[in-house]
Design an enzyme around this catalytic site. Structure first.
Site, short mmCIF file in Angstrom:
data_model
loop_
_atom_site.label_atom_id
_atom_site.label_comp_id
_atom_site.label_asym_id
_atom_site.label_seq_id
_atom_site.Cartn_x
_atom_site.Cartn_y
_atom_site.Cartn_z
N ASP A 1 0.68 25.06 -42.32
CA ASP A 1 1.80 25.70 -41.64
C ASP A 1 2.67 26.41 -42.67
O ASP A 1 2.89 25.91 -43.77
CB ASP A 1 2.63 24.63 -40.92
N ASP B 1 4.68 30.23 -38.48
CA ASP B 1 5.66 29.79 -37.50
C ASP B 1 6.53 30.97 -37.03
O ASP B 1 6.99 31.78 -37.85
CB ASP B 1 6.54 28.71 -38.14
N HIS C 1 2.15 20.15 -30.87
CA HIS C 1 3.27 19.29 -31.25
C HIS C 1 4.57 19.67 -30.56
O HIS C 1 5.56 18.94 -30.71
CB HIS C 1 3.46 19.33 -32.76
#
Length: 518
Positions: free
Chosen positions: A99, A202, A319
């Protein structure tokens, strides 16, 4: 025929490190816990793992507020632990995606500490600072995610507001500053040089912002940070990132979290094959268990992505959202059928850790709620063994266990050939055997109401047919010459036998039309 890039044919397994496995007894999963269970992932048959953030962080947003992009938080281990994980994964043929959070840092990152120290600091312009509005108050009407309040926080020491699209502890970087761009490119180089194969980026659509930061239109205000998105500035920034990745060997890739609930807009982030390699498309994640709604989503993806040569992604859980078993009503039969759906569509599937066990969200009592966005249930720890502490190191985990950890765990399900875990393994093996499932075309097939059916076909001549019955009734497929062997059935019934035309309630089938009974 040339080999497609690995990210087109892979199944990616998302790991939320805090919740995977704890090896040191602090109740929080760590990198050593992931390394310990690489054998499970190799046995299951996944091709790549995506690691949610493990960087140094005050954990205001559980790692999405980063104070050092180039180090591992001691909660998860060390850089040596990360290097060992990469080496062991690569030895098993498993690629590593990490990430990366480019839109914002932690307010404790040294860059922001310097930026906040004074208006004349050289890093002041690394973040977005603005004077109050003429009548006082925030510079514009933007709304922050999680809090629903202004996306601006006033700094008494310097008399200006700073922008934060999320929590006040997550100030937005100013990507219009070339020094920021180069610093973030250096972050990517740091991890690429350590051998990572790609990045999940992200909220990447937020990094480009209009220079004058205008007010959001009124219709955007109920949707946090929606007015900041879909800026032309973002696309040139993405092209710069793509050039960097393309300069490395081995098909390094990036998949973007483009949180726009419009596939037409998502498609633009592929550029002309010079921006994102893959982009998450979120409307299917919010699509209910309904055949017609899913047919529509498949048609939209094909209509928007096929003409530009873009490769789709498919996600049912992650998530940030309730697990699909929970969303679809808790039925294991539906969870099994959803596995066939996810792994049978044209594109790259992303499988969230624990889906292979058929996990539901944990029930989290009020006194154990920790997440500002209300996402604790889907982040519950993974049970590895039947008896407490379920393969963890001993301390109570940071969140409660999901339902029935004594039976929904890796050891118990691996011992049961009829378990959902073995279903996932059979599906992943079927994908490896079949070029049509990995990279073939998709065409929808006529089916009764409540049923979705499609054909996958590859230029080599390989074909597969998939049928998902979303209804609670047994159905008969119309006579259309469809025949072959049932390669995988979501409930295991009839595997290896000729397809009869019957599909049970909440059942899904993978059929090899070219195979005959032996």
């Amino acid at each position: 025929m040339s080999e497609p890039p690995w990210w087109k044919t892979s199944v990616v397994y998302q790991i939320y490190p805090r919740s995977f496995c704890d090896t040191n007894g602090d109740g929080v999963g760590d990198l050593a816990g992931i390394r310990r269970h690489l054998d499970h992932l190799e046995w299951l048959g996944v091709d790549a793992i995506w690691l949610s953030p493990f960087y140094r962080s005050p954990m205001a947003d559980f790692g999405y507020d980063i104070s050092d992009y180039c180090d591992v938080d001691p909660l998860f281990g060390t850089l040596a632990d990360f290097d060992a994980l990469v080496e062991d994964a690569h030895d098993r043929g498993i690629r590593i995606i990490v990430d990366w959070v480019p839109n914002h840092t932690s307010d404790q990152h040294p860059w922001f500490v310097e930026s906040r120290s004074g208006r004349d600091n050289p890093r002041r312009d690394w973040y977005l600072w603005r004077d109050p509005a003429p009548g006082g108050g925030p510079p514009n009407n933007w709304v922050a995610a999680f809090t629903g309040g202004p996306a601006w926080t006033y700094d008494d020491a310097t008399g200006q507001y700073y922008l934060h699209s999320f929590l006040p502890a997550q100030p937005d970087l100013n990507w219009a500053n070339p020094e920021v761009v180069e610093a973030m490119h250096d972050v990517l180089r740091f991890w690429l040089d350590r051998g990572v194969d790609g990045f999940r980026v992200d909220v990447v659509h937020l990094i480009g912002k209009a220079p004058d930061l205008p007010d959001d239109p009124e219709e955007y205000l109920p949707i946090p940070h929606s007015g900041l998105n879909h800026r032309p500035e973002t696309h040139e920034l993405l092209r710069g990132l793509r050039r960097l990745l393309d300069s490395y060997p081995g098909d390094r890739m990036m998949v973007g979290e483009v949180y726009l609930l419009d596939t037409t807009m998502v498609a633009t982030y592929y550029g002309s094959g010079d921006e994102l390699h893959l982009a998450f498309n979120f409307p299917p994640l919010y699509t209910p268990w309904d055949a017609e709604r899913w047919r529509s989503q498949i048609e939209i993806v094909s209509r928007e992505l096929d003409p530009i040569g873009a490769w789709p992604t498919w996600v049912l859980s992650n998530h940030d959202n309730k697990r699909h078993r929970t969303r679809y009503g808790g039925s294991e039969a539906r969870a099994r059928a959803a596995a066939v759906l996810l792994l049978g569509l044209r594109g790259t599937p992303f499988l969230y850790a624990g889906e292979e066990l058929g996990l539901e969200d944990a029930v989290v009592p009020d006194d154990r709620v920790v997440d500002p966005g209300g996402r604790d249930g889907c982040r519950a720890p993974i049970p590895w063994e039947p008896a407490p502490p379920h393969g963890w190191a001993g301390a109570d985990p940071w969140l409660p266990w999901p339902p029935e950890p004594g039976t929904r765990n890796v050891v118990s399900e691996r011992e049961d050939p009829a378990s959902i875990l073995h279903l996932y393994r059979r599906l992943l093996a079927a994908r490896r055997r079949s070029p049509s499932l990995r990279e073939g075309d998709l065409s929808l097939i006529d089916a009764p109401p409540g049923v979705l059916a499609w054909r996958r076909a590859h230029q080599s001549g390989d074909e597969r047919v998939l049928i998902v019955n979303f209804s609670a009734e047994r159905v008969t497929m119309p006579p259309s010459g469809l025949s072959g062997l049932v390669e995988v059935a979501s409930d295991g019934s009839g595997e290896g036998a000729l397809f009869t035309g019957e599909v049970g309630p909440d059942q899904a089938l993978l059929i090899d039309p070219g195979a005959t009974a032996s």
